[in-house]
Design a protein around this motif. Structure first.
Motif: not given
Length: 236
Positions: A105-118
Motif C-alpha cells: 500500500l502506498t502512502k497516498a492509498e493509506i491517507e485516502a482511506e484514513q480520510g474516508r474513515v475520518e
C-alpha cells in the motif's frame, strides 16, 4: 499478559453460543457484575454498530452510564470485508504494518482511506451521539464493549484513544474472540472478559451467534433513542 484475563468455563471452542446480541450482553453483564456494578466513575462504551445491543444489556445490569467509542477499520482497497488497521474518533490510527508492507500500500492509498474513515467517524458521531464532545475520561474506568473480536485492530484503536484521553482503567468486554486476539487485548488493557474463546482458526464472530445480521446506523440510533440507560458520560 499485563492485564487480567477471564473466560467462561465450558464455552471454549463452542459455536452458536448466543441466541443474539442481547443474550450475549446479558451473559457478559453477569461476568462483569461482581466487580463493576455501580462502580464509581465507571462508564460503558460501546463500539457501534454491533457492540451497541450488547452494551445496552451491560449498562442496565451494571447500572452505569453508556456512551460510544466510535472506531472503524481501514479497509483494504477493493476489499470491504478486510482491513489493514483501524482509526478512532479521537484521531488514533493503528496500522497492521506487516500487512501494509505485504500489500504494498502506498502512502497516498493509506491517507485516502484514513480520510474516508475520518469522514465516516464524524457522520456516525453526528447521527449516534448528536455531535457531542467526547466524554471526559480522565481518572475514569472504561468498559469497552463490542459483539466480538476478530483481528482486534478496531478495539486496539479504541483502547489507545481512551489511554490518550486519561482513562485510569480500561476493561475490554466481548462475547467471543480468538485466543490470540484476546491475549493481545490483555497486553494493552487492565482486564479482558470474554465468554467464548476459540483457540483455532478460521474464526468468525458470527459463528458464536444463532441469529446474526449486520445492523444499520439507523437501527442503532433507534436503539439508543429508546434505551433506559443513562446516555453520556454521567457527569452532566
Amino acid at each position: 499478559m499485563s492485564g487480567r484475563f477471564f473466560e467462561s468455563e465450558g464455552y471454549r471452542n463452542r459455536d452458536r453460543v448466543f441466541a443474539d446480541r442481547a443474550e450475549a450482553g446479558q451473559m457478559l453483564a453477569e461476568m462483569l457484575a461482581s466487580e463493576y456494578v455501580g462502580l464509581p466513575g465507571g462508564l460503558v462504551l460501546a463500539i457501534p454498530s454491533g457492540g451497541v445491543p450488547v452494551a445496552l444489556e451491560v449498562c442496565r445490569r451494571l447500572r452505569l452510564p453508556l456512551d460510544l467509542i466510535i472506531a472503524r477499520k481501514l479497509q483494504i482497497p477493493g476489499n470491504t470485508e478486510a482491513g489493514f488497521g483501524a482509526m478512532a474518533m479521537g484521531g488514533e490510527v493503528l496500522l497492521n504494518e506487516p500487512l501494509v508492507s505485504s500489500l504494498g500500500l502506498t502512502k497516498a492509498e493509506i491517507e485516502a482511506e484514513q480520510g474516508r474513515v475520518e469522514a465516516e467517524l464524524a457522520e456516525r458521531n453526528a447521527l449516534l451521539r448528536g455531535g457531542r464532545p467526547l466524554p471526559d475520561m480522565y481518572g475514569r474506568t472504561a468498559i469497552i464493549v463490542d459483539d466480538g473480536l476478530a483481528s482486534g485492530y478496531t478495539m486496539q484503536a479504541a483502547v489507545r484513544d481512551l489511554r490518550a484521553r486519561g482513562a485510569a482503567g480500561i476493561t475490554v468486554a466481548v462475547p467471543t474472540a480468538p485466543l490470540e486476539t484476546a491475549r493481545r487485548m490483555a497486553d494493552i488493557s487492565d482486564a479482558v472478559y470474554c465468554i467464548s474463546i476459540q483457540d483455532y482458526y478460521p474464526f468468525a464472530v458470527a459463528s458464536a451467534y444463532r441469529n446474526w445480521r449486520d445492523l444499520s446506523r439507523e437501527e442503532v440510533a433507534d436503539m439508543l433513542g429508546q434505551t433506559k440507560c443513562q446516555m453520556g458520560d454521567g457527569k452532566g
